[in-house]
Design a protein around this motif. Structure first.
Motif, PDB file in Angstrom:
ATOM      1  N   LEU A  81      44.925  34.493  40.531  1.00 24.72           N
ATOM      2  CA  LEU A  81      44.068  36.032  40.593  1.00 24.72           C
ATOM      3  C   LEU A  81      43.523  36.053  39.110  1.00 24.72           C
ATOM      4  O   LEU A  81      42.546  36.542  38.994  1.00 24.72           O
ATOM      5  CB  LEU A  81      45.272  36.826  40.826  1.00 24.72           C
ATOM      6  N   LYS A  82      44.369  35.425  38.093  1.00 23.40           N
ATOM      7  CA  LYS A  82      43.826  35.776  36.841  1.00 23.40           C
ATOM      8  C   LYS A  82      42.659  34.565  36.661  1.00 23.40           C
ATOM      9  O   LYS A  82      41.632  35.045  35.817  1.00 23.40           O
ATOM     10  CB  LYS A  82      44.986  35.209  35.725  1.00 23.40           C
ATOM     11  N   ALA A  83      42.754  33.570  37.162  1.00 21.57           N
ATOM     12  CA  ALA A  83      41.563  32.559  37.016  1.00 21.57           C
ATOM     13  C   ALA A  83      40.317  33.138  37.563  1.00 21.57           C
ATOM     14  O   ALA A  83      39.145  33.049  36.985  1.00 21.57           O
ATOM     15  CB  ALA A  83      42.073  31.300  37.594  1.00 21.57           C
ATOM     16  N   ALA A  90      38.806  35.919  35.585  1.00 21.39           N
ATOM     17  CA  ALA A  90      38.402  35.404  34.181  1.00 21.39           C
ATOM     18  C   ALA A  90      36.718  35.015  34.385  1.00 21.39           C
ATOM     19  O   ALA A  90      36.230  35.218  33.542  1.00 21.39           O
ATOM     20  CB  ALA A  90      39.245  34.324  33.623  1.00 21.39           C
ATOM     21  N   ILE A  91      36.806  34.091  35.562  1.00 23.00           N
ATOM     22  CA  ILE A  91      35.407  33.604  35.740  1.00 23.00           C
ATOM     23  C   ILE A  91      34.430  34.831  36.024  1.00 23.00           C
ATOM     24  O   ILE A  91      32.958  34.769  35.841  1.00 23.00           O
ATOM     25  CB  ILE A  91      35.192  32.508  36.558  1.00 23.00           C
ATOM     26  N   LEU A  92      34.741  35.838  37.004  1.00 28.62           N
ATOM     27  CA  LEU A  92      34.028  36.950  37.356  1.00 28.62           C
ATOM     28  C   LEU A  92      33.751  37.762  36.110  1.00 28.62           C
ATOM     29  O   LEU A  92      32.396  38.217  36.028  1.00 28.62           O
ATOM     30  CB  LEU A  92      34.822  37.783  38.407  1.00 28.62           C
ATOM     31  N   LEU A 137      29.175  33.380  32.824  1.00 34.41           N
ATOM     32  CA  LEU A 137      29.298  32.800  34.249  1.00 34.41           C
ATOM     33  C   LEU A 137      28.874  33.966  35.197  1.00 34.41           C
ATOM     34  O   LEU A 137      27.723  34.034  35.660  1.00 34.41           O
ATOM     35  CB  LEU A 137      30.775  32.369  34.346  1.00 34.41           C
ATOM     36  N   CYS A 138      29.878  34.672  35.832  1.00 30.72           N
ATOM     37  CA  CYS A 138      29.261  35.511  36.936  1.00 30.72           C
ATOM     38  C   CYS A 138      28.948  36.791  36.176  1.00 30.72           C
ATOM     39  O   CYS A 138      27.994  37.367  36.763  1.00 30.72           O
ATOM     40  CB  CYS A 138      30.693  35.771  37.792  1.00 30.72           C
ATOM     41  N   GLY A 139      29.293  37.285  35.210  1.00 32.87           N
ATOM     42  CA  GLY A 139      28.880  38.407  34.423  1.00 32.87           C
ATOM     43  C   GLY A 139      29.278  39.620  34.873  1.00 32.87           C
ATOM     44  O   GLY A 139      28.395  40.583  34.607  1.00 32.87           O
ATOM     45  N   SER A 148      45.340  25.010  44.942  1.00 28.39           N
ATOM     46  CA  SER A 148      44.482  23.966  44.753  1.00 28.39           C
ATOM     47  C   SER A 148      43.003  24.454  45.324  1.00 28.39           C
ATOM     48  O   SER A 148      42.240  23.935  44.514  1.00 28.39           O
ATOM     49  CB  SER A 148      44.791  23.057  45.934  1.00 28.39           C
ATOM     50  N   PHE A 149      42.902  25.286  46.344  1.00 26.25           N
ATOM     51  CA  PHE A 149      41.713  25.834  46.720  1.00 26.25           C
ATOM     52  C   PHE A 149      40.839  26.757  45.258  1.00 26.25           C
ATOM     53  O   PHE A 149      39.745  26.222  45.073  1.00 26.25           O
ATOM     54  CB  PHE A 149      41.628  26.646  47.859  1.00 26.25           C
ATOM     55  N   THR A 150      41.749  27.502  45.092  1.00 21.98           N
ATOM     56  CA  THR A 150      41.175  28.391  43.644  1.00 21.98           C
ATOM     57  C   THR A 150      40.924  27.529  42.584  1.00 21.98           C
ATOM     58  O   THR A 150      40.046  27.764  41.820  1.00 21.98           O
ATOM     59  CB  THR A 150      41.950  29.681  43.664  1.00 21.98           C
ATOM     60  N   GLU A 151      41.738  26.672  42.240  1.00 26.07           N
ATOM     61  CA  GLU A 151      41.823  25.740  41.334  1.00 26.07           C
ATOM     62  C   GLU A 151      40.398  25.118  41.066  1.00 26.07           C
ATOM     63  O   GLU A 151      39.594  24.998  40.164  1.00 26.07           O
ATOM     64  CB  GLU A 151      42.871  24.673  40.936  1.00 26.07           C
ATOM     65  N   VAL A 152      39.987  24.295  42.507  1.00 20.10           N
ATOM     66  CA  VAL A 152      38.766  23.556  42.403  1.00 20.10           C
ATOM     67  C   VAL A 152      37.629  24.640  42.303  1.00 20.10           C
ATOM     68  O   VAL A 152      36.601  24.191  41.594  1.00 20.10           O
ATOM     69  CB  VAL A 152      38.510  22.835  43.725  1.00 20.10           C
ATOM     70  N   LEU A 153      37.432  25.556  42.998  1.00 19.51           N
ATOM     71  CA  LEU A 153      36.696  26.910  43.159  1.00 19.51           C
ATOM     72  C   LEU A 153      36.250  27.042  41.571  1.00 19.51           C
ATOM     73  O   LEU A 153      35.053  27.460  41.142  1.00 19.51           O
ATOM     74  CB  LEU A 153      36.870  27.811  43.899  1.00 19.51           C
ATOM     75  N   VAL A 154      37.359  27.710  40.812  1.00 21.51           N
ATOM     76  CA  VAL A 154      37.017  27.990  39.641  1.00 21.51           C
ATOM     77  C   VAL A 154      36.608  26.761  38.649  1.00 21.51           C
ATOM     78  O   VAL A 154      35.708  27.110  37.670  1.00 21.51           O
ATOM     79  CB  VAL A 154      38.434  28.316  39.009  1.00 21.51           C
ATOM     80  N   ASP A 155      37.133  25.675  38.798  1.00 20.29           N
ATOM     81  CA  ASP A 155      36.431  24.473  38.106  1.00 20.29           C
ATOM     82  C   ASP A 155      35.221  24.350  38.172  1.00 20.29           C
ATOM     83  O   ASP A 155      34.356  23.835  37.342  1.00 20.29           O
ATOM     84  CB  ASP A 155      37.496  23.154  38.291  1.00 20.29           C
ATOM     85  N   ILE A 156      34.750  24.328  39.507  1.00 23.19           N
ATOM     86  CA  ILE A 156      33.216  24.187  39.967  1.00 23.19           C
ATOM     87  C   ILE A 156      32.473  25.281  39.033  1.00 23.19           C
ATOM     88  O   ILE A 156      31.261  24.678  38.294  1.00 23.19           O
ATOM     89  CB  ILE A 156      32.913  24.374  41.596  1.00 23.19           C
ATOM     90  N   VAL A 157      33.076  26.555  38.992  1.00 18.16           N
ATOM     91  CA  VAL A 157      32.213  27.717  38.291  1.00 18.16           C
ATOM     92  C   VAL A 157      32.137  27.431  36.727  1.00 18.16           C
ATOM     93  O   VAL A 157      31.281  27.639  35.994  1.00 18.16           O
ATOM     94  CB  VAL A 157      32.612  28.880  38.720  1.00 18.16           C
ATOM     95  N   ARG A 158      33.240  26.904  36.320  1.00 12.45           N
ATOM     96  CA  ARG A 158      33.488  26.793  34.648  1.00 12.45           C
ATOM     97  C   ARG A 158      32.643  25.617  34.164  1.00 12.45           C
ATOM     98  O   ARG A 158      32.164  25.674  33.182  1.00 12.45           O
ATOM     99  CB  ARG A 158      34.953  26.761  34.546  1.00 12.45           C
ATOM    100  N   LYS A 159      32.729  24.512  34.887  1.00 13.17           N
ATOM    101  CA  LYS A 159      31.857  23.310  34.451  1.00 13.17           C
ATOM    102  C   LYS A 159      30.495  23.197  34.902  1.00 13.17           C
ATOM    103  O   LYS A 159      29.720  22.675  34.335  1.00 13.17           O
ATOM    104  CB  LYS A 159      32.888  22.242  34.770  1.00 13.17           C
TER     105      LYS A 159
END
Length: 514
Positions: free
Chosen positions: A32-34, A37-39, A44-46, A185-196
């Motif tokens: 939830l926090k991650a 953070a990207i949103l 990133l999402c802005g 695992s799902f959110t971890e990969v999703l967030v990593d794609i957006v961050r990198k």
């Protein structure tokens, strides 16, 4: 650009549970926090902080459902809903989201059945709707009702709806002992794609660019496969800036339309193509929106724009597409405008282009790019019935229906109302009126009750008076700014401006929101 002032992201995470039979999931709190953070990351999402609602560890399903409904109903641009936590199945096989007070033995009574979430999203006036579910059996949100026309990600009358889910069965999370600083695992990969970011992709990561990358990385890690389903051109929604984007000024001309290329797929930047098409529309001849003009058009799909002329000033007020018939779509707009106050058909012009294929993908993208969003594209202009659940909702003061309410002085031609039986009269009204007329169905009295109608062509409000008088005080015909309803009830609707009950006509000033 995305209209964040009219958008809402709702992030729900449940990591703690009262029932000892349901294990806590600390990784859900981290997810939830991650995602939050990207949103809100401006690079990133802005999303502005005040347009993101975080709901951590909701206790009761009913309060969560109510909150989701209120937030969804108040969103007109982009609605993004994210849930992370446990998911389970009811005895009927329906997905149920597990909240803090959910009883493992009775999830259907104490959890949040997904059908309530689906209905809240379906009823929302948002133009783009994105639901991301990171829980066990989340694929049921797509699969269980994949043939149901009411599933919002399959509904043909909703533009831009997408469901992204973590798994058809059990979602994956690392063991509890190492969850303290890990996401699911799902959110971890999703967030990593957006961050990198994604090397080689365009400046903005669309859903169509993110999903193949997400699927590839999850497969490589031996993790459950995600699911995704969307309508219209939602796959081109700019979810985030691409952190790995490098501008190549020497790129070949053809690649300037390309968003991303995989082994077997090329994604195109329809926004850029759409910008050129809209510019071309602006140079096309304007024609009056009149019946005889539309009857002379050939059939075919295409795109069009409506302009409002006031003296020497012309303003583009709407850009739309027709996947089947341009004249049929424009006829719907003609009828709607003809039945409105403070708006004249004499002011409306249109230009159009036929399109070989489905043109819908060209429309919302350019509206978020270089071109200003036309007024009617963002204030509720359309021909859809808002549905019974929205009858109590208030319109914003700049909504199309609030600015141009329906005209109850609209004259009904006698041939449309020549049958005395109430059932025939109601069907004729629903067919002939230039605005929505919804009435209670399967009422046997309608087939026997006769209505004494004016012997001449008459304003529709006179016909409404005749119907109300024939039905008596137990029935109510209510006129809202955008439509009319008839039900057996006695209700004061804040958004209505007139109601007919028996021999009584009640006038009121409709309430609006800022």
């Amino acid at each position: 650009m995305i209209e964040y002032s009219e958008s809402r992201a709702v992030l729900v995470g449940v990591s703690r549970y009262e029932d000892v039979a349901i294990p806590d999931v600390p990784a859900a709190a981290n997810s939830l926090k991650a995602l939050h953070a990207i949103l809100v990351d401006p690079n990133l999402c802005g999303w502005p902080e005040d347009r993101v609602t975080v709901i951590a560890n909701p206790s009761t399903a009913s309060k969560l459902a109510q909150q989701l409904r209120r937030l969804a109903a108040d969103t007109t641009a982009t609605l993004l809903l994210y849930f992370v936590g446990h998911g389970t199945l009811t005895e009927s096989g329906e997905l149920c989201l597990v909240v803090g007070e959910t009883d493992f033995a009775d999830p259907d009574l104490t959890g949040l059945e997904y059908r309530h979430v689906r209905r809240a999203v379906l009823d929302s006036p948002a133009q783009s709707k994105i639901v991301i579910l990171d829980c066990c059996y989340s694929g049921k949100a797509i699969q269980a009702l994949s043939g149901d026309k009411n599933h919002f990600a399959n509904a043909a009358d909703i533009t831009g709806a997408c469901t992204l889910t973590a798994s058809d069965s059990a979602a994956h999370v690392v063991p509890l002992a190492v969850q303290a600083d890990r996401c699911t695992s799902f959110t971890e990969v999703l967030v990593d794609i957006v961050r990198k970011g994604i090397p080689g992709a365009q400046e903005f990561l669309t859903i169509s660019a993110i999903y193949p990358e997400l699927m590839q990385r999850l497969r490589a890690g031996g993790l459950p496969m995600p699911n995704q389903r969307g309508t219209d051109n939602i796959q081109l929604y700019p979810f985030s800036r691409n952190a790995a984007f490098v501008r190549d000024e020497t790129a070949d001309e053809i690649t300037r339309y390309t968003l991303a290329t995989t082994d077997d797929t090329v994604y195109f930047d329809l926004a850029e193509l759409g910008n050129q098409v809209i510019s071309l529309l602006g140079r096309r001849e304007r024609q009056p929106l009149l019946l005889e003009v539309l009857q002379g058009m050939r059939e075919g799909s295409g795109i069009y724009q409506l302009s409002q002329v006031d003296g020497f000033v012309e303003e583009v007020v709407y850009i739309g597409s027709a996947t089947r018939s341009l004249p049929e779509r424009l006829m719907l707009h003609l009828n709607k405008i003809a039945g409105r106050r403070f708006l004249s058909l004499e002011q409306i012009r249109f230009s159009h282009l036929y399109f070989d294929g489905d043109p819908s993908g060209l429309i919302p993208s350019p509206l978020r790019s270089d071109h200003r969003v036309p007024e009617w594209n963002r204030n509720g202009f359309g021909n859809r019935d808002p549905g019974r659940a929205r009858d109590r909702a208030l319109l914003k003061k700049d909504h199309f229906d609030a600015r141009h309410p329906i005209d109850l002085d609209y004259v009904i031609e006698p041939p449309s109302l020549d049958a005395p039986k109430l059932s025939h009269v109601l069907r004729a009204l629903a067919s002939e009126l230039p605005y929505i007329f919804r009435y209670q169905r399967n009422v046997s009295d309608f087939d026997v009750l006769e209505v004494e109608l004016p012997a001449r062509e008459a304003p529709v409000h006179e016909v409404f008076q005749c119907i109300a008088a024939a039905l008596g005080d137990s029935w109510q015909l209510t006129a809202f700014p955008g439509y009319v309803i008839l039900y057996q009830e006695n209700v004061i609707y804040p958004a209505a401006f007139r109601c007919y009950r028996g021999e009584t006509v009640i006038e009121q000033v409709p309430e609006t929101t800022p």
